[in-house]
Design an enzyme around this catalytic site. Sequence first.
Site, short mmCIF file in Angstrom:
data_model
loop_
_atom_site.label_atom_id
_atom_site.label_comp_id
_atom_site.label_asym_id
_atom_site.label_seq_id
_atom_site.Cartn_x
_atom_site.Cartn_y
_atom_site.Cartn_z
N GLY A 135 -13.91 -68.84 3.03
CA GLY A 135 -14.19 -67.37 3.41
C GLY A 135 -14.86 -66.76 2.20
O GLY A 135 -14.64 -67.02 0.97
N SER A 136 -15.41 -65.62 2.78
CA SER A 136 -15.96 -64.52 1.65
C SER A 136 -14.78 -63.86 1.35
O SER A 136 -13.88 -63.65 1.95
CB SER A 136 -17.21 -63.94 2.43
OG SER A 136 -18.32 -64.78 2.38
N GLY A 137 -15.35 -62.88 0.59
CA GLY A 137 -14.42 -61.68 -0.17
C GLY A 137 -13.48 -62.22 -1.41
O GLY A 137 -12.57 -61.75 -2.01
N HIS A 138 -13.92 -63.70 -1.97
CA HIS A 138 -13.16 -64.05 -3.00
C HIS A 138 -14.14 -64.10 -4.36
O HIS A 138 -14.09 -64.79 -5.20
CB HIS A 138 -12.62 -65.57 -2.95
CG HIS A 138 -11.75 -65.62 -1.61
ND1 HIS A 138 -10.59 -64.65 -1.46
CD2 HIS A 138 -11.80 -66.47 -0.63
CE1 HIS A 138 -10.00 -65.28 -0.33
NE2 HIS A 138 -10.75 -66.10 0.21
N LYS A 188 -10.38 -76.06 -0.64
CA LYS A 188 -9.09 -75.37 -0.95
C LYS A 188 -8.29 -75.73 0.41
O LYS A 188 -8.70 -75.58 1.60
CB LYS A 188 -9.36 -73.81 -0.88
CG LYS A 188 -10.19 -73.65 -2.12
CD LYS A 188 -9.76 -71.98 -2.38
CE LYS A 188 -10.58 -71.02 -1.33
NZ LYS A 188 -11.87 -71.36 -0.73
N ASP A 206 -10.58 -74.54 6.74
CA ASP A 206 -11.41 -75.23 5.68
C ASP A 206 -11.32 -76.82 5.74
O ASP A 206 -12.18 -77.80 5.71
CB ASP A 206 -11.01 -74.95 4.21
CG ASP A 206 -11.31 -73.21 4.21
OD1 ASP A 206 -11.33 -72.57 5.15
OD2 ASP A 206 -11.74 -72.68 2.79
N HIS A 253 -5.34 -64.11 0.72
CA HIS A 253 -6.02 -63.46 1.84
C HIS A 253 -4.95 -62.54 2.32
O HIS A 253 -4.84 -61.75 3.36
CB HIS A 253 -5.96 -64.15 3.01
CG HIS A 253 -6.80 -65.49 2.73
ND1 HIS A 253 -6.29 -66.75 2.52
CD2 HIS A 253 -8.49 -65.62 2.79
CE1 HIS A 253 -7.23 -67.57 2.30
NE2 HIS A 253 -8.48 -67.08 2.39
#
Lengths: 357, 357
Positions: A54-57, A105, A110, A219
């Site tokens: 996911g994006s945001g990391h 991960k 994922d 998250h």
Amino acid sequence: MKKLINDPEQVVVEQLEGMALAYPDLIKVHYEPNFVYRADAPVDGKVAVISGGGSGHEPMHGGLVGVGMLDAACPGAVFTSPTPDQMLEAAKATDSGAGVLYIVKNYTGDVMNFEMAADMARAEGIDVLNILIDDDVAVKDSLYTAGRRGVGTTVLAEKIVGAAAERGYDLEALADLCRRVNINGRSMGMALTPCTVPTAGEPTFELEEDEMEIGIGIHGEPGRKRIELEPVDEITEMLATSIIEDEAYTRTVREWDMEKEEWVEIELVDPPFEEGDKVLAFVNSMGGTPDIELPIVYRKLHEICEAHGLEIVRNLMGRYITSLEMEGVSITLLKMDDEMIELWDEPVKTSGLRWKM
Amino acid sequence: MKKLINDPEQVVVEQLEGMALAYPDLIKVHYEPNFVYRADAPVDGKVAVISGGGSGHEPMHGGLVGVGMLDAACPGAVFTSPTPDQMLEAAKATDSGAGVLYIVKNYTGDVMNFEMAADMARAEGIDVLNILIDDDVAVKDSLYTAGRRGVGTTVLAEKIVGAAAERGYDLEALADLCRRVNINGRSMGMALTPCTVPTAGEPTFELEEDEMEIGIGIHGEPGRKRIELEPVDEITEMLATSIIEDEAYTRTVREWDMEKEEWVEIELVDPPFEEGDKVLAFVNSMGGTPDIELPIVYRKLHEICEAHGLEIVRNLMGRYITSLEMEGVSITLLKMDDEMIELWDEPVKTSGLRWKM
């Protein structure tokens, strides 16, 4: 919601457009499906190392694409797994014929999608191995995970395995190395504040003004406990002790067997830390925590490692695996051997991590 | 107040202790008076480049000490000028006999104290020149400043002048170069949220949930206007246009005249940007803004520069001059000549900025 964005739905794509404009010497971006890949891909004779999530990391993973680290990164929507077609196309764009290593991960979506992508890539004649990162000692199962979550060790694995790929390690040797990094790495994080997914518009959870969450996921998944705010030395002690005193951790993971040509279950055991171990100490900001606070964590971590007979031989401090603007910190300790140290020191040139190039 | 700290009064010292433990190959730390300096200082035959200012802007300046950048940095308390004795002792610890250049951000306390320190150092036989950075186009005078505030161009000056010092430029040549960087750099910032000085315990100002401050200073000083939140493309347009369309800016600054052996007033003029200029575009997080948002700013900035005929030949994106956990962004454009480009590309090894080493 206060964010430097235009349309919440366009955050990931506009970020990718900005990255492509800022770093044309390092990366190219493919859209629909979205992935970031090395400007010079595919690199002759080299195994392609690919990750995603996911994006945001950020900077993980797109900011870690470049010489000496990832060949490609597949960004999902914020806090959402990328899809198999992203991973497949990233493999096709970067495979030189030497194969592809997917660093995954441990989150259910994922894992499933990278397995599907691997099967699809193999059907197209690309050798692929998947290696799982599951290093978070905070919780056994969680909102999005069976087993331990994959967190800080991912960044370290991408650096070390990326350097080995650059040196010409073959696919199976890289998979062995990546697995070794994973079982020798342990992490735990905490949060002072939540973060807001742009499309949600509301914080992922609430914390009172005097509360913090220990063992949080990247998250905002709940951790071990929600307790009253304490001095950073106490917080560091909680995280570091949980990591250092974690016992041998045994679980089965699915990996592809290249001889049998099928997915097999293998048992992995994380060895506990022991006096005399050489470690890399990684102090990571969850995103919003200011730089002035990280060395204060490191200061205490250094003292704790010393007291446990662990020698810090390398370190990393900064924002590498984040949760948007969340304030908080995570600690990763990675037991290093000489080969890993040597690979850590190799040149790297990405927008998020760079030295000697 | 939620912070990863122990005692608000000990934040700066504990941060320095952590930095010393984490980066012994790069820096040493001197306490009482506090300063960070190169591990290998003094460097034979090299002019020492020194900066400093209030803490809370990390990695500037302590994280920018190392080969190819600063020889020393003097941290004050958070958002408070350092004292002359810090600057004097930093000069004595790093001067090799080739002299010292003080790079000074234009805040009244900093300017006064660096001038006193220069006088004291000269009394001890050290050649010192002070060069002012005053690049913030947002406001003419402000809470802590006469004239324009010193912001983002400081980081770029420290990189470029640091590289030149490494190459063996003498003190006057470095001062000329630093002055040239300053007059060719312009910046402007904005904030979505305030920040909290640890010893104050309360935010430095308040912003409503739908408000932002345009033209903010790095201590939360008021800017040009407080307006309703807008999409980031509009925000970027406001900042970039203010920078690009800023007219020639004339003011007098005090500098030391080495021949006359006295402080003299000299007139400086910032030339406006012109079509065809080569620029370095610097997108800087105020601290708390997540990495995913910065490329969205860069994306629009790139478009605006193109529309104005400015060619972005280098860029820098990340957290370099921050205001603790403040969310927001600043933009700096620096008109580059060939010499500045070449120096920008030179190796640098600091904890906050590193490449080719």
